[in-house]
Write a protein that holds these residues in place. Structure first.
Motif, mmCIF file in Angstrom:
data_model
loop_
_atom_site.group_PDB
_atom_site.id
_atom_site.type_symbol
_atom_site.label_atom_id
_atom_site.label_comp_id
_atom_site.label_asym_id
_atom_site.label_seq_id
_atom_site.Cartn_x
_atom_site.Cartn_y
_atom_site.Cartn_z
ATOM 1 N N ALA A 36 0.835 -1.206 0.000
ATOM 2 C CA ALA A 36 0.000 0.000 0.000
ATOM 3 C C ALA A 36 0.869 1.254 0.000
ATOM 4 C CB ALA A 36 -0.921 -0.008 1.215
ATOM 5 N N ILE A 37 1.926 1.258 0.814
ATOM 6 C CA ILE A 37 2.830 2.413 0.869
ATOM 7 C C ILE A 37 3.544 2.602 -0.460
ATOM 8 C CG2 ILE A 37 4.945 3.289 1.949
ATOM 9 C CD1 ILE A 37 3.990 1.921 4.546
ATOM 10 N N ALA A 38 4.004 1.503 -1.048
ATOM 11 C CA ALA A 38 4.703 1.583 -2.335
ATOM 12 C C ALA A 38 3.785 2.100 -3.432
ATOM 13 C CB ALA A 38 5.266 0.213 -2.714
ATOM 14 N N HIS A 39 2.496 1.715 -3.383
ATOM 15 C CA HIS A 39 1.539 2.212 -4.369
ATOM 16 C C HIS A 39 1.421 3.734 -4.269
ATOM 17 C CE1 HIS A 39 -2.755 1.826 -6.237
ATOM 18 N NE2 HIS A 39 -1.895 2.419 -7.043
ATOM 19 N N SER A 40 1.307 4.235 -3.039
ATOM 20 C CA SER A 40 1.207 5.686 -2.852
ATOM 21 C C SER A 40 2.460 6.388 -3.356
ATOM 22 C CB SER A 40 0.966 6.008 -1.374
ATOM 23 O OG SER A 40 -0.316 5.583 -0.968
ATOM 24 N N ASP A 41 3.635 5.825 -3.060
ATOM 25 C CA ASP A 41 4.878 6.408 -3.566
ATOM 26 C C ASP A 41 4.883 6.447 -5.093
ATOM 27 O OD1 ASP A 41 5.984 6.853 -1.057
ATOM 28 O OD2 ASP A 41 6.997 4.912 -0.994
ATOM 29 N N ALA A 42 4.410 5.362 -5.716
ATOM 30 C CA ALA A 42 4.457 5.240 -7.174
ATOM 31 C C ALA A 42 3.578 6.273 -7.873
ATOM 32 C CB ALA A 42 4.042 3.831 -7.599
ATOM 33 N N VAL A 43 2.506 6.710 -7.220
ATOM 34 C CA VAL A 43 1.608 7.693 -7.851
ATOM 35 C C VAL A 43 1.889 9.111 -7.354
ATOM 36 C CG1 VAL A 43 -0.185 5.965 -8.223
ATOM 37 C CG2 VAL A 43 -0.256 7.382 -6.148
ATOM 38 N N GLY A 44 2.998 9.284 -6.621
ATOM 39 C CA GLY A 44 3.385 10.619 -6.179
ATOM 40 C C GLY A 44 2.666 11.122 -4.943
ATOM 41 N N LEU A 45 2.069 10.202 -4.183
ATOM 42 C CA LEU A 45 1.340 10.598 -2.975
ATOM 43 C C LEU A 45 1.888 9.857 -1.758
ATOM 44 C CD1 LEU A 45 -2.303 10.618 -4.410
ATOM 45 C CD2 LEU A 45 -0.862 12.592 -3.889
ATOM 46 N N GLY A 46 3.214 9.845 -1.653
ATOM 47 C CA GLY A 46 3.865 9.129 -0.567
ATOM 48 C C GLY A 46 3.732 9.820 0.776
ATOM 49 N N ILE A 47 4.242 9.156 1.788
ATOM 50 C CA ILE A 47 4.107 9.631 3.165
ATOM 51 C C ILE A 47 4.687 11.030 3.347
ATOM 52 C CG2 ILE A 47 4.886 9.219 5.539
ATOM 53 C CD1 ILE A 47 4.729 6.211 4.929
#
Length: 254
Positions: A36-47
């Protein structure tokens, strides 16, 4: 929003397995969280981006079903996608697959979009939804069932929050709660049974310096056994999380 799934590969390491050389339930949950975290990073919406804007996705619930826990050195693919965005929360689905595409497990999670400073849910703007895409497929028909309250604890364990339990938000990571839950399962069940499904509902965050009280109670008897669990902050008595774990004899097929 168009359909978009995200995949991440994992290899099961020696330090992630149990006596049967299977990935532990905590390991499986870590794979789901990491994907889930990697998905957010991949779309530019990381932590880091979200934190800089004063917002965060906060995990509210897990429902996980495992048909087979992967073995030591086995490679698996975790596939994830959001299936709904509604007001201030989102539903994210997962498949765990072997390299031939066979399904080893599935999970559904519920996330709340939070204003960090005010610690209040806020409506999700389009710019935090559109990059993920949306796919309406659900991996479970009714993922979140009733989680029973522990009224007559049969097992009580206490833990101190360790530095290694803390994540980037300075709170105990969600996977640690499952570890506490499993410590309240009787030894004969933990070693002779397997857990094909579990649910966790997170109620309150907790940080360093806290003492944790974990209790469990049997709510369904053999041939399969179900336990209700509660995690509390000992000194203040806050309910931190509720859980339900289901166990079957290892000689039976999941």
């Amino acid at each position: 929003m168009h359909k978009k799934r995200f995949e991440k590969e994992f290899e099961v390491h020696y330090y992630e397995i149990n006596q049967y050389q299977e990935a532990t339930p905590v390991t499986v949950l870590k794979y789901l969280e990491e994907t889930a975290i990697a998905h957010s990073d991949a779309v530019g919406l990381g932590i880091n981006r979200l934190k800089s804007e004063g917002i965060a996705w906060v995990l509210n619930r897990w429902s996980v079903q495992v048909e087979r826990y992967p073995k030591s050195n086995e490679k698996v693919i975790v596939e994830t996608w959001p299936s709904s965005f509604e007001r201030f929360y989102a539903t994210r689905n997962f498949y765990i697959k072997d390299l031939k595409g066979g399904i080893l497990g599935r999970a559904t999670s519920l996330w709340i979009f939070l204003n960090i400073e005010k610690k209040r849910p806020i409506r999700i703007p389009d710019k935090y939804m559109i990059p993920y895409g949306l796919e309406l497929q659900e991996v479970m028909e009714k993922p979140f069932g009733e989680i029973y309250y522990v009224e007559n604890p049969e097992v009580l364990k206490e833990f101190y929050v360790r530095r290694s339990d803390i994540d980037t938000n300075q709170h105990v990571n969600n996977t640690v709660y499952l570890g506490w839950v499993l410590e309240t399962v009787p030894n004969e069940i933990y070693h002779e049974y397997i857990m094909p499904s579990f649910e966790i509902m997170y109620k309150r965050e907790v940080g360093m310096g806290s003492v944790i009280s974990a209790t469990s109670q049997t709510v369904e008897e053999l041939p399969s056994t179900t336990f209700a669990h509660i995690i509390k902050e000992k000194d203040k008595g806050y309910d931190l999380a509720f859980a339900k774990t289901h166990w079957i004899k290892r000689s039976n097929k999941i």
